[in-house]
Write an enzyme that holds these catalytic residues in place. Structure first.
Site, mmCIF file in Angstrom:
data_model
loop_
_atom_site.group_PDB
_atom_site.id
_atom_site.type_symbol
_atom_site.label_atom_id
_atom_site.label_comp_id
_atom_site.label_asym_id
_atom_site.label_seq_id
_atom_site.Cartn_x
_atom_site.Cartn_y
_atom_site.Cartn_z
ATOM 1 N N ASP A 1 12.448 -8.832 -1.514
ATOM 2 C CA ASP A 1 12.303 -7.675 -0.638
ATOM 3 C C ASP A 1 11.509 -8.139 0.588
ATOM 4 O O ASP A 1 10.994 -9.260 0.637
ATOM 5 C CB ASP A 1 11.602 -6.530 -1.371
ATOM 6 C CG ASP A 1 11.994 -5.154 -0.823
ATOM 7 O OD1 ASP A 1 12.528 -5.102 0.296
ATOM 8 O OD2 ASP A 1 11.747 -4.145 -1.516
ATOM 9 N N HIS B 1 6.313 -0.185 0.605
ATOM 10 C CA HIS B 1 6.251 -0.441 2.040
ATOM 11 C C HIS B 1 4.814 -0.274 2.562
ATOM 12 O O HIS B 1 4.422 -0.929 3.530
ATOM 13 C CB HIS B 1 7.154 0.543 2.811
ATOM 14 C CG HIS B 1 8.615 0.346 2.550
ATOM 15 N ND1 HIS B 1 9.246 0.924 1.472
ATOM 16 C CD2 HIS B 1 9.559 -0.350 3.223
ATOM 17 C CE1 HIS B 1 10.529 0.591 1.498
ATOM 18 N NE2 HIS B 1 10.742 -0.177 2.545
#
Length: 336
Positions: free
Chosen positions: A249, A179
């Site tokens: 993702d 992230h």
């Protein structure tokens, strides 16, 4: 697959949901205040576009988006792995039974609120290297991970929900959080295939979807797995025989930025072999992304995505909570 801003559909959300490139919605904790409001939101999405897949990251432990107003608090998967590790053989059977019960409770509660898919199970190995994975993983042994994850997905299937294994070929070794950074895993292809990627092959036809990792494995490719034809086509599709949906993702994560802006990332993921793209938490980028993808999806991708939609009718919440099957699963879960 895009996200929405809040508890209700805004005008900007509505415009994006109606865009022909939108194929699904992912919900977050910000979209939940009460169960009634969640059900109103999913109903509104269905009224607008009944074919959209409504999904959520709802694994258990620290990754559970809905935690109140009747939703059961789900354990982290490592707790089930710890039950497996007890010395006596019956504990291993209890762990399998517990995983199935957790999967059933997880999926049946979501289905009763109009949600089609949870991005679970986590198939990453617990190497004790990655804080972002941590107790989300079942175990360090790929055989144990496979057996417990198969039991979890069996419970999900009993509730009428598919599954999505993540994060292929494995995020458990790399220490960085994708992230926030671009993680590296410098092990060899053979080592990864023998360990982290093994559950994806052993699952056989049981995996409905797979989410690749925004991790670079430089011994295999210079690109993160989600943008790598080597990983997605040569390894996942051809070598491991995966037949389901490949869902990227989040394209807005830092680990996806290596291939360019969000539109460049989208094209790279599609070229690599992704069927569906996930983009969330950056509403200012969504319009550019939706308008920037011009090529149509291959017919095979369209068919695979359509198969993710549940075919059985969703249960009513009160009827579910009163059912013997739910009560039995809930009792097992609460004993963990």
């Amino acid at each position: 697959m895009i996200d929405i801003e809040g508890l209700e559909i805004s005008e900007a959300d509505r415009r994006r949901l109606l865009h022909p490139n939108t194929g699904g919605v992912i919900l977050f904790a910000r979209n939940f205040e009460t169960r009634a409001k969640l059900m109103a939101l999913t109903s509104a999405i269905r009224e607008l576009r009944p074919e959209l897949i409504i999904a959520v990251d709802h694994e258990g432990g620290r990754v559970q988006r809905f935690r109140s107003d009747g939703f059961t608090s789900l354990p982290p998967m490592r707790r089930i792995g710890k039950l497996w590790d007890r010395d006596d053989s019956p504990s291993k059977l209890e762990a399998v039974r517990a995983a199935s019960a957790v999967g059933y409770v997880l999926a049946s509660e979501l289905r009763a609120c109009g949600i089609d898919l949870s991005f679970a199970p986590v198939l990453d190995l617990d190497w004790d290297h990655s804080e972002v994975i941590g107790d989300r993983a079942f175990h360090h042994d790929p055989r144990t991970v496979t057996l417990l994850a198969q039991a979890l997905t069996h419970g999900m299937a009993l509730a009428g929900m598919g599954n999505c294994g993540k994060h292929f070929p494995g995020h458990g070794w790399a220490s960085a959080d994708s992230h926030l950074a671009l993680p590296l895993d410098e092990r060899s292809l053979d080592t990864i295939l023998e360990n982290d990627a093994a559950p994806y092959g052993w699952f056989g036809i049981g995996l409905a979807a797979v989410m690749p990792a925004h991790v670079v494995y430089p011994e295999v490719d210079s690109l993160p797995a989600g943008f790598s034809p080597i990983w997605l086509q040569k390894v996942l599709r051809q070598k491991l025989g995966f037949l389901g949906v490949i869902i990227s993702d989040d394209l807005n994560m830092e680990g996806a930025r290596v291939v360019g802006d969000v539109v460049a990332s989208a094209h790279a993921a599609l070229r690599a072999g992704c069927d569906m793209l996930l983009a969330c938490n950056k509403p200012d980028r969504l319009d550019k992304l939706l308008d920037g993808i011009e090529q149509p999806l291959p017919a095979a991708s369209v068919a695979r995505i359509a198969a993710l939609k549940p075919t059985a009718a969703a249960p009513e919440w009160e009827a579910l909570r009163a059912s013997d099957k739910y009560a039995a699963a809930f009792k097992i879960l609460k004993s963990l």
